[in-house]
Design an enzyme around this catalytic site. Structure first.
Site, PDB file in Angstrom:
ATOM      1  N   SER A 168     -20.337 -18.374 -11.636  1.00 38.15           N
ATOM      2  CA  SER A 168     -21.418 -17.400 -11.789  1.00 38.15           C
ATOM      3  C   SER A 168     -22.353 -17.370 -10.586  1.00 38.15           C
ATOM      4  O   SER A 168     -22.559 -18.379  -9.905  1.00 38.15           O
ATOM      5  CB  SER A 168     -22.235 -17.714 -13.045  1.00 38.15           C
ATOM      6  OG  SER A 168     -21.444 -17.568 -14.201  1.00 38.15           O
TER       7      SER A 168
ATOM      8  N   GLN B 133     -17.851 -26.360 -12.319  1.00 38.51           N
ATOM      9  CA  GLN B 133     -17.238 -25.049 -12.135  1.00 38.51           C
ATOM     10  C   GLN B 133     -18.237 -24.151 -11.419  1.00 38.51           C
ATOM     11  O   GLN B 133     -19.368 -23.981 -11.873  1.00 38.51           O
ATOM     12  CB  GLN B 133     -16.880 -24.461 -13.499  1.00 38.51           C
ATOM     13  CG  GLN B 133     -16.264 -23.092 -13.470  1.00 38.51           C
ATOM     14  CD  GLN B 133     -15.981 -22.583 -14.870  1.00 38.51           C
ATOM     15  OE1 GLN B 133     -15.320 -23.242 -15.662  1.00 38.51           O
ATOM     16  NE2 GLN B 133     -16.489 -21.406 -15.188  1.00 38.51           N
TER      17      GLN B 133
ATOM     18  N   GLU C 245     -10.565 -22.893 -21.224  1.00 39.73           N
ATOM     19  CA  GLU C 245     -11.842 -22.962 -21.931  1.00 39.73           C
ATOM     20  C   GLU C 245     -11.650 -22.614 -23.396  1.00 39.73           C
ATOM     21  O   GLU C 245     -12.291 -23.179 -24.271  1.00 39.73           O
ATOM     22  CB  GLU C 245     -12.850 -22.018 -21.282  1.00 39.73           C
ATOM     23  CG  GLU C 245     -14.243 -22.090 -21.899  1.00 39.73           C
ATOM     24  CD  GLU C 245     -15.227 -21.187 -21.191  1.00 39.73           C
ATOM     25  OE1 GLU C 245     -16.436 -21.482 -21.231  1.00 39.73           O
ATOM     26  OE2 GLU C 245     -14.800 -20.180 -20.591  1.00 39.73           O
TER      27      GLU C 245
ATOM     28  N   GLU D  15     -23.737  -9.429 -25.509  1.00 32.95           N
ATOM     29  CA  GLU D  15     -23.260  -8.060 -25.333  1.00 32.95           C
ATOM     30  C   GLU D  15     -21.794  -8.026 -24.889  1.00 32.95           C
ATOM     31  O   GLU D  15     -20.993  -7.226 -25.391  1.00 32.95           O
ATOM     32  CB  GLU D  15     -24.139  -7.335 -24.301  1.00 32.95           C
ATOM     33  CG  GLU D  15     -25.568  -7.087 -24.753  1.00 32.95           C
ATOM     34  CD  GLU D  15     -26.449  -8.326 -24.659  1.00 32.95           C
ATOM     35  OE1 GLU D  15     -27.561  -8.307 -25.208  1.00 32.95           O
ATOM     36  OE2 GLU D  15     -26.016  -9.319 -24.037  1.00 32.95           O
TER      37      GLU D  15
END
Length: 391
Positions: free
Chosen positions: A130, A127, A245, A367
């Site tokens: 990012s 994949q 996912e 976060e």
């Protein structure tokens, strides 16, 4: 939640368990792989065996080589396979996210070409989402795809691409419209990882492994018929991938069991009140996460998709793995600083300590997960986003 299998699910579990008992090595057998070549050889063999038995891609359609089964059957199989020492990490991204996305939104020609070879273990997928400046804020990605003479020319960089070093194909998200708002300017493609202009650079981890990579694109060409979404609708494709996912739930082997912390009870490691309090908290968290998993499984059995509450599991796992492993290594004193084979049976604990840091970043940082839990689970006011709708 329901802890009991239905009669049909119980029959499937019995069949899966019997097949695994006959074909898979027991967990704890001490199986190791010398390098990627050794891992790939074992993974290909295991994937082919699973495909032959109908366990390779249980939820995918039979006409593409899948099992044609249900999501709950997939979960049941994952629970059973987790009790055996099988190769892991080669096909999970491809069959868990990439190929289901392809089958959901791809053309019939692409499905026919790519689904079956991946399910049978002949081709491996990664994949490519990012980037250095687009991790948690994925829509900020800068990798560019330009339409030139009927094909797409790609330039840019991806980061943290797990398994890219041995993948044959990748699911690529790239920017195709610089003038559109950032979420609306993306398109999803299939890219050949062996094509000219694609360079994979493994990233050496503190564990000594190189599980993920940087990937650079320099005028790499993708045919237009390998575009999975309408130009500008890549974000919808990405959400489809992330939906799949979420379906990767169900293995119920807890960290307490995996790291063997209960084996330390007789060693005096938990002799003081603080240590016993830590163990109690870890144990309750572990069991709580297991119950949360059971609730997700119950929802799947009723036809419900896993929701944002799955972020709770991810948030706790990375942090707790680090905490428990840190405590366990302390019990080894100076020997806790040893690495690899020198650490002996404690190597899994050391890996949990070092890889726990990566787990707190991969798949959504702590976060970001806290924001998801706060906004989408607890219903708290959303965090202000000054870049909403920005280009």
């Amino acid at each position: 939640m329901d802890f009991s299998d239905t009669p049909s699910d119980a029959a499937f579990r019995s069949r899966a368990r019997a097949w695994l008992e006959e074909h898979a090595p027991k967990r704890g057998a001490g199986r190791t792989f010398k390098d990627d070549t050794d891992l790939l050889r074992a993974a290909r063999s295991w994937q082919a065996a699973k495909a032959g038995a109908g366990f390779a891609a249980i939820t995918l359609p039979k006409n593409y080589g899948g099992g044609g089964g249900t999501s709950i059957e997939q979960v049941i199989y994952r629970q059973e396979e987790a009790r055996f020492d099988t190769p892991f990490g080669v096909y999970e991204i491809g069959l868990g996210m990439c190929i289901p996305t392809l089958i959901e939104i791809g053309s019939d020609a692409l499905k026919e070409r790519y689904a079956r070879p991946a399910i049978c273990g002949k081709e491996i997928w990664c994949q490519l989402f990012s980037e250095p400046s687009a991790g948690s804020d994925l829509a900020a990605l800068r990798t560019r795809a330009e339409l030139v003479d009927g094909s797409w020319r790609v330039n840019g960089q991806k980061l943290w691409s797990t398994g890219a070093q041995f993948s044959d194909f990748g699911l690529l998200l790239a920017r195709t419209d610089l003038n559109a708002p950032k979420h609306a300017g993306l398109t999803m493609f299939i890219i050949d990882m062996k094509a000219s202009g694609v360079e994979v650079r493994p990233i050496k981890q503190m564990t000594g492994e190189a599980e993920f990579n940087e990937v650079f694109f320099s005028d790499a060409i993708i045919p237009d018929d390998h575009r999975l979404t309408v130009p500008g609708e890549g974000w919808k494709g990405a959400m489809t991938t992330l939906m799949f996912e979420r379906l990767n739930v169900g293995a119920d082997i807890g960290l307490i069991d995996t790291l063997g912390l209960l084996d330390l009870l007789g060693t005096g490691a938990f002799a003081d009140d603080l240590a016993r309090d830590l163990l109690a908290r870890w144990y309750l968290n572990d069991r709580g996460l297991k119950l949360l998993g059971y609730r997700a499984v119950t929802g799947l059995a009723k036809g419900h998709m896993p929701g944002p509450e799955q972020s709770i599991t991810k948030l706790y796992l990375g942090r707790q793995a680090q905490e428990m492993a840190d405590f366990a290594l302390d019990q080894r004193g100076e020997c806790g600083a040893l690495t690899g084979k020198d650490l002996g049976d404690w190597s899994a604990i050391q890996r949990a300590w070092s890889f726990g840091a990566a787990m707190r970043i991969a798949g959504g940082t702590d976060e970001i997960l806290r924001n998801i839990i706060a906004e989408r689970v607890l219903g708290l006011p959303p965090e202000p986003r000054a870049d909403k709708g920005a280009r």
